[in-house]
Design a protein around this motif. Structure first.
Motif, PDB file in Angstrom:
ATOM      1  N   VAL A   1      15.575   4.918   8.368  1.00  0.00           N
ATOM      2  CA  VAL A   1      14.713   5.895   9.013  1.00  0.00           C
ATOM      3  C   VAL A   1      14.045   5.191  10.192  1.00  0.00           C
ATOM      4  N   PHE A   2      14.246   5.755  11.375  1.00  0.00           N
ATOM      5  CA  PHE A   2      13.807   5.114  12.606  1.00  0.00           C
ATOM      6  C   PHE A   2      12.478   5.673  13.093  1.00  0.00           C
TER       7      PHE A   2
ATOM      8  N   ALA B   1      18.847  10.766   5.356  1.00  0.00           N
ATOM      9  CA  ALA B   1      19.230   9.473   4.799  1.00  0.00           C
ATOM     10  C   ALA B   1      19.501   9.575   3.300  1.00  0.00           C
ATOM     11  N   LEU B   2      18.687  10.356   2.599  1.00  0.00           N
ATOM     12  CA  LEU B   2      18.861  10.502   1.155  1.00  0.00           C
ATOM     13  C   LEU B   2      20.152  11.224   0.797  1.00  0.00           C
TER      14      LEU B   2
ATOM     15  N   MET C   1      16.378   2.165   0.979  1.00  0.00           N
ATOM     16  CA  MET C   1      15.935   2.844   2.193  1.00  0.00           C
ATOM     17  C   MET C   1      15.145   1.857   3.051  1.00  0.00           C
ATOM     18  N   LEU C   2      15.513   1.776   4.327  1.00  0.00           N
ATOM     19  CA  LEU C   2      14.802   0.953   5.297  1.00  0.00           C
ATOM     20  C   LEU C   2      14.010   1.871   6.221  1.00  0.00           C
ATOM     21  N   PHE C   3      12.733   1.588   6.391  1.00  0.00           N
ATOM     22  CA  PHE C   3      11.867   2.398   7.248  1.00  0.00           C
ATOM     23  C   PHE C   3      11.311   1.520   8.358  1.00  0.00           C
ATOM     24  N   ASP C   4      11.635   1.856   9.602  1.00  0.00           N
ATOM     25  CA  ASP C   4      11.171   1.068  10.744  1.00  0.00           C
ATOM     26  C   ASP C   4      10.026   1.796  11.440  1.00  0.00           C
ATOM     27  N   GLU C   5       8.798   1.447  11.036  1.00  0.00           N
ATOM     28  CA  GLU C   5       7.590   2.065  11.585  1.00  0.00           C
ATOM     29  C   GLU C   5       7.731   3.588  11.661  1.00  0.00           C
TER      30      GLU C   5
ATOM     31  N   VAL D   1      12.291  -0.961   1.885  1.00  0.00           N
ATOM     32  CA  VAL D   1      11.696  -1.980   2.741  1.00  0.00           C
ATOM     33  C   VAL D   1      11.084  -1.238   3.922  1.00  0.00           C
ATOM     34  N   VAL D   2       9.782  -1.410   4.102  1.00  0.00           N
ATOM     35  CA  VAL D   2       9.030  -0.596   5.060  1.00  0.00           C
ATOM     36  C   VAL D   2       8.304  -1.490   6.054  1.00  0.00           C
TER      37      VAL D   2
END
Length: 261
Positions: free
Chosen positions: A100-101, A168-169, A176-180, A208-209
């Motif tokens: 998730v961008f 994404a799900l 799940m990767l969350f970038d800000e 990972v967030v």
């Protein structure tokens, strides 16, 4: 939602190994060394939050985890497979890594439902009908089932980010990767995205967030990682890192947040 979101995580837990293990990760852009030998593991079901000042290497590290950035040195094992190995089928492994961008990265020429079904159908993981059923379940879980056929361009920032999470799900990721994910949102709608992330964490999704949301890091994370100038300076449980930071640099970074408490 819990059953769909955590299937991969539950399978990984049976291995009794970290879902992701990073050793000696280095990355430079020209003469600028951004990552200076990162070692980090993420266990199945963990929520690991990465905090630090802008320019500390947080987002670059996250993007290395699925090789959106190619490391210069080091290794990344995902579910026991070395992503940096020459013969690694990274595109196949990426199917199990949701991302998730900050800027949503939705397709504006498609409606919400088509955004969610595109990857599962294109990659032949599901039929169109199956993908739509799964997508509606996830859109319902993020409170957007009524917007399934809405044009993406007509959504608010918070709605777009919730669609991005649902999308994404739909690939049934193991992590799940969350970038800000909230940094591009107006302050009054940040909460709706964080609430979806809290529910994912409660359902057992490995996450990972990268975030500047200190309250989220403190209350939702299993571990908080503080990065500074391309290194991991501290890696501890939230109560320890926020309550008794070991390094002066960590104390300086957290001082404004801690004073507000």
């Amino acid at each position: 939602m819990a059953d769909i979101a955590t299937t991969g995580t539950a399978a990984a837990a049976q291995t009794n190994e970290p879902l992701i293990r990073v050793e000696g990760l280095r990355k430079s852009f020209g003469s600028l060394e951004v990552l200076k030998g990162i070692d980090l593991s993420v266990n199945p079901g963990e929520v690991v939050t990465i905090i630090g000042a802008s320019g500390s290497g947080k987002s670059t590290f996250l993007r290395c985890l699925n090789l959106l950035e190619t490391p210069d040195a080091g290794h990344i094992w995902f579910h026991g497979q070395d992503l940096t190995a020459e013969r690694c089928n990274i595109n196949k492994l990426r199917e199990d890594i949701g991302m998730v961008f900050q800027g949503f990265n939705l397709f504006n020429n498609m409606d919400v439902l088509d955004n969610c079904t595109l990857a599962p159908v294109t990659l032949k993981k599901m039929s169109k009908a199956e993908a739509e059923k799964v997508a509606m379940e996830h859109l319902t879980s993020v409170g957007l089932e009524k917007f399934a056929h809405a044009a993406v361009g007509r959504l608010s920032g918070g709605q777009k980010q919730r669609v991005a999470i649902a999308r994404a799900l739909c690939m049934n990721p193991q992590i799940m990767l969350f970038d800000e994910p909230t940094s591009a949102l107006d302050p009054e709608i940040v909460g709706e995205v964080l609430e979806v992330m809290r529910k994912l964490a409660a359902d057992g999704m490995t996450m990972v967030v990268v975030t500047h949301e200190m309250a989220f890091a403190r209350t939702v994370s299993d571990r908080v990682v503080f990065m500074d100038k391309g290194v991991v300076l501290e890696d501890a449980a939230p109560a320890e890192l926020f309550g008794n930071p070991k390094h002066q640099r960590t104390r300086e970074f957290l001082s404004r947040y801690l004073e507000d408490k």
